[in-house]
Design a protein around this motif. Structure first.
Motif, short mmCIF file in Angstrom:
data_model
loop_
_atom_site.label_atom_id
_atom_site.label_comp_id
_atom_site.label_asym_id
_atom_site.label_seq_id
_atom_site.Cartn_x
_atom_site.Cartn_y
_atom_site.Cartn_z
N PRO A 10 -19.03 -10.77 78.06
CA PRO A 10 -20.22 -11.61 78.22
C PRO A 10 -20.94 -11.40 79.55
CG PRO A 10 -18.32 -12.90 77.51
CD PRO A 10 -17.81 -11.58 77.95
N ASN A 11 -20.30 -10.75 80.51
CA ASN A 11 -20.88 -10.58 81.84
C ASN A 11 -21.37 -9.17 82.14
OD1 ASN A 11 -20.45 -13.30 82.98
ND2 ASN A 11 -18.28 -12.83 82.69
N LEU A 12 -21.42 -8.33 81.13
CA LEU A 12 -21.83 -6.94 81.33
C LEU A 12 -23.23 -6.81 81.92
CD1 LEU A 12 -20.59 -5.17 78.07
CD2 LEU A 12 -19.54 -5.07 80.33
N ALA A 13 -24.11 -7.70 81.52
CA ALA A 13 -25.51 -7.61 81.96
C ALA A 13 -25.85 -8.68 83.01
CB ALA A 13 -26.44 -7.74 80.76
N GLU A 14 -24.83 -9.26 83.62
CA GLU A 14 -25.05 -10.29 84.64
C GLU A 14 -24.93 -9.66 86.03
OE1 GLU A 14 -26.18 -13.07 83.65
OE2 GLU A 14 -25.79 -12.77 81.53
N THR A 15 -24.37 -10.37 86.98
CA THR A 15 -24.17 -9.83 88.32
C THR A 15 -22.69 -9.55 88.53
OG1 THR A 15 -23.80 -11.97 89.40
CG2 THR A 15 -26.09 -11.21 89.17
N PHE A 16 -22.41 -8.65 89.46
CA PHE A 16 -21.01 -8.37 89.76
C PHE A 16 -20.29 -9.60 90.31
CE2 PHE A 16 -17.62 -6.76 92.59
CZ PHE A 16 -16.83 -6.15 91.62
N PRO A 17 -20.92 -10.40 91.19
CA PRO A 17 -20.23 -11.62 91.62
C PRO A 17 -19.87 -12.54 90.45
CG PRO A 17 -22.03 -11.15 93.12
CD PRO A 17 -22.16 -10.18 91.97
N GLN A 18 -20.73 -12.65 89.47
CA GLN A 18 -20.43 -13.51 88.33
C GLN A 18 -19.24 -12.96 87.54
OE1 GLN A 18 -23.79 -14.95 86.06
NE2 GLN A 18 -22.64 -14.94 84.15
N MET A 19 -19.23 -11.65 87.31
CA MET A 19 -18.10 -11.05 86.60
C MET A 19 -16.81 -11.22 87.39
SD MET A 19 -17.49 -7.13 85.26
CE MET A 19 -18.82 -7.12 84.06
N LEU A 20 -16.90 -11.01 88.70
CA LEU A 20 -15.71 -11.13 89.55
C LEU A 20 -15.12 -12.54 89.48
CD1 LEU A 20 -13.93 -9.60 91.63
CD2 LEU A 20 -15.39 -10.58 93.42
N ARG A 21 -15.96 -13.54 89.54
CA ARG A 21 -15.48 -14.92 89.42
C ARG A 21 -14.74 -15.13 88.10
NH1 ARG A 21 -19.67 -19.68 91.15
NH2 ARG A 21 -20.25 -18.98 93.25
N ALA A 22 -15.35 -14.65 87.02
CA ALA A 22 -14.77 -14.86 85.70
C ALA A 22 -13.41 -14.19 85.57
CB ALA A 22 -15.72 -14.33 84.62
N VAL A 23 -13.27 -13.01 86.14
CA VAL A 23 -12.03 -12.25 86.02
C VAL A 23 -10.94 -12.81 86.92
CG1 VAL A 23 -10.98 -10.01 86.49
CG2 VAL A 23 -13.15 -10.13 85.26
N VAL A 24 -11.28 -13.06 88.17
CA VAL A 24 -10.27 -13.48 89.14
C VAL A 24 -9.69 -14.85 88.82
CG1 VAL A 24 -9.94 -14.13 91.57
CG2 VAL A 24 -11.14 -12.02 90.99
N THR A 25 -10.47 -15.70 88.19
CA THR A 25 -9.97 -17.04 87.85
C THR A 25 -9.44 -17.13 86.42
OG1 THR A 25 -12.19 -17.78 87.19
CG2 THR A 25 -11.56 -18.13 89.49
N HIS A 26 -9.31 -16.00 85.75
CA HIS A 26 -8.84 -16.04 84.36
C HIS A 26 -7.31 -16.09 84.32
CE1 HIS A 26 -8.24 -15.05 80.14
NE2 HIS A 26 -9.51 -15.37 79.96
N PRO A 27 -6.75 -16.88 83.42
CA PRO A 27 -5.28 -17.00 83.34
C PRO A 27 -4.55 -15.67 83.16
CG PRO A 27 -6.29 -18.73 82.05
CD PRO A 27 -7.41 -17.83 82.50
N MET A 28 -5.15 -14.72 82.43
CA MET A 28 -4.47 -13.44 82.24
C MET A 28 -4.35 -12.67 83.55
SD MET A 28 -3.24 -12.94 79.23
CE MET A 28 -3.06 -11.16 79.05
N MET A 29 -5.39 -12.68 84.39
CA MET A 29 -5.31 -12.02 85.68
C MET A 29 -4.34 -12.75 86.59
SD MET A 29 -6.30 -9.46 87.55
CE MET A 29 -7.81 -8.79 86.86
N LEU A 30 -4.39 -14.07 86.58
CA LEU A 30 -3.49 -14.85 87.42
C LEU A 30 -2.04 -14.62 87.04
CD1 LEU A 30 -5.45 -18.25 87.55
CD2 LEU A 30 -5.56 -16.32 89.15
N SER A 31 -1.79 -14.52 85.74
CA SER A 31 -0.43 -14.27 85.27
C SER A 31 0.02 -12.85 85.60
CB SER A 31 -0.36 -14.50 83.76
OG SER A 31 0.88 -14.11 83.23
N TYR A 32 -0.84 -11.88 85.36
CA TYR A 32 -0.48 -10.47 85.57
C TYR A 32 -0.10 -10.21 87.02
CZ TYR A 32 -1.12 -5.39 85.92
OH TYR A 32 -0.94 -4.05 86.17
N LEU A 33 -0.85 -10.77 87.95
CA LEU A 33 -0.61 -10.52 89.36
C LEU A 33 0.15 -11.65 90.04
CD1 LEU A 33 -3.96 -8.76 90.34
CD2 LEU A 33 -1.74 -7.73 89.85
#
Length: 461
Positions: free
Chosen positions: A148-171
């Motif tokens: 959903p963030n492909l056409a948005e801004t990099f900061p917006q995508m970064l927020r979505a990814v870094v706060t996602h449970p899958m990223m939090l769990s993986y790292l």
């Protein structure tokens, strides 16, 4: 160099297809990104949020099964074991379905640039299931946080990814506790720097940027509070957040523990010149060449800087630069891209993929990819899959490609096309004379198709 529809389809999509017209212009490729996501509508992939309740139920039933086993209750144990097995089978089916739908999107979408960008960003923000119960949730994470963030801004995508449970769990961010936080007073849990380090080294500034271990630790302390609640959803937990101000890369963030503080830091890091350079280089390497033209990288980085990471502007600069259209196909297709482009060139019907039985799916898709070196959703580390050609052109990898090209097409499309036509469908005006001759001289259709698919011309993009 001018826009070339064949190059556009091969370099910025998943190749040519007799059933899908190549892009008409760079402008049309960008316009499609702003339009409806037709491929997602036609071939849906559920999001993490829609699937996590069933995963939560599986975790609960697994615990109940353990208690029943310990209590020596065979009747209850058998009932619970059956329920657990059914949910595990359902998760396996979801993983296969999301894989199949990803391949179908790549092989049939008229908006293949969107599919390539999704794959690029999914690899940039690599996630691997940290637990067996989460193995079916990697592509749903991509569907929720990245697509959903492909056409948005990099900061917006970064927020979505870094706060996602899958990223939090993986790292392991959900296990990170501020050293002087309320939750750490017992001393049994401590600070985890994994997310902070990968955020700086891989996701934003790059490993060569000007930062040090103090910045990693300050960011790790700032990120404490990012966690996962008992339902598997994201939460900010102030009890585990490190109190006090943190100074990161020359900026001090307020002492108040809050998600706003973290968002501010992410936005700041996301728009730094080093981040612009890192992202520009990765885009140029991924789409154009292992050693890209320096002017192309400079132009993309300048646009990123000037727009605060506006991704549509960044893509526009990539597609507008002459170096993006140099005629030499310099990149080697990784195994998943190779199979996707083969399916696209063969016009393999979606039903041929969704209709494969489990055993045939493993034989035709999962095992070959493992042999080729790109096990689905299982990259070796948080830096994702390699980009350089040498990583994929190996004896085992090429043997896997040849084996797949010799056997899989006939399984997926029994009415194989005439190789003399297929070579044009697959390579267009870029088909070398030697490959055209080989396709004409093949003794069987299967052999002719395999010769085209394993040719160096088809292996590159």
């Amino acid at each position: 160099m001018p826009f070339d529809p064949t190059l556009a389809a091969i370099r910025f999509g998943y190749g040519l297809s007799p059933g899908v017209a190549p892009p008409a212009s760079s402008a049309s490729m960008l316009e499609a990104l702003l339009g409806p996501d037709s491929a997602a509508a036609d071939w849906p992939i559920p999001t993490y949020s829609t699937l996590i309740p069933a995963t939560r139920n599986l975790r609960s039933l697994t615990r109940e099964r353990t208690r029943a086993r310990n209590a020596d209750n065979p009747t209850q144990l058998a009932e619970l074991a059956s329920k657990v097995s059914a949910l595990q089978d359902a998760n396996r089916a979801i993983k296969v379905s999301t894989f199949a739908h990803t391949l179908i999107r790549g092989s049939w979408s008229a908006d293949a640039f969107r599919e390539r960008l999704t794959a690029f960003w999914a690899d940039h923000f690599t996630v691997r299931a940290a637990q067996g119960m989460l193995q079916h949730l990697v592509t749903p994470f991509v569907e929720e946080a990245i697509r959903p963030n492909l056409a948005e801004t990099f900061p917006q995508m970064l927020r979505a990814v870094v706060t996602h449970p899958m990223m939090l769990s993986y790292l392991n961010q959900n296990t990170s506790v501020g050293p002087t936080s309320r939750a750490a007073r017992g001393g049994r849990r401590g600070l985890n720097e994994n997310l902070a380090r990968e955020l700086l080294e891989l996701h934003t500034l790059g490993v060569t940027a000007d930062y040090g271990q103090d910045d990693v630790r300050e960011l790790a302390e700032l990120l404490t509070g990012l966690s996962i609640d008992e339902n598997g959803d994201f939460e900010f937990d102030a009890r585990i957040a490190e109190p006090g101000a943190e100074t990161l890369l020359g900026t001090t963030y307020a002492a108040a523990d809050s998600l706003d503080n973290i968002h501010a830091a992410l936005d700041n890091i996301a728009t730094m010149p080093a981040t612009a350079r890192h992202i520009a280089t990765k885009l140029a390497v991924h789409f154009v060449a292992d050693t890209p033209d320096s002017g192309l990288v400079d132009a993309i980085a300048a646009t990123f800087d000037a727009t605060g990471g506006d991704l549509m502007a960044v893509y526009g600069t990539l597609l507008a630069h002459p170096a993006a259209w140099q005629p030499t196909l310099a990149k080697v297709k990784p195994p998943v891209a190779f199979i996707t482009s083969a399916l696209r060139a063969l016009a393999v019907g979606p039903d041929a993929l969704t209709g494969l039985a489990n055993g045939e799916w493993r034989k035709t898709m999962e095992r070959p990819l493992r042999v080729m070196g790109q096990d689905w959703e299982k990259p070796l580390g948080p830096d994702g899959w390699p980009e350089d050609a040498a990583a994929w052109i190996t004896p085992q990898g090429m043997a896997g490609r040849i084996d797949w090209a010799m056997s899989a097409p006939e399984v997926l499309r029994p009415d194989l096309p005439d190789p003399r036509q297929f070579v044009r469908d697959a390579l267009g005006n870029l088909a070398p004379d030697a490959v055209i001759f080989a396709s004409q001289a093949a003794e069987t259709r299967a052999e002719g198709i395999a010769l085209v698919l394993t040719s160096p011309a088809f292996q590159r993009r």
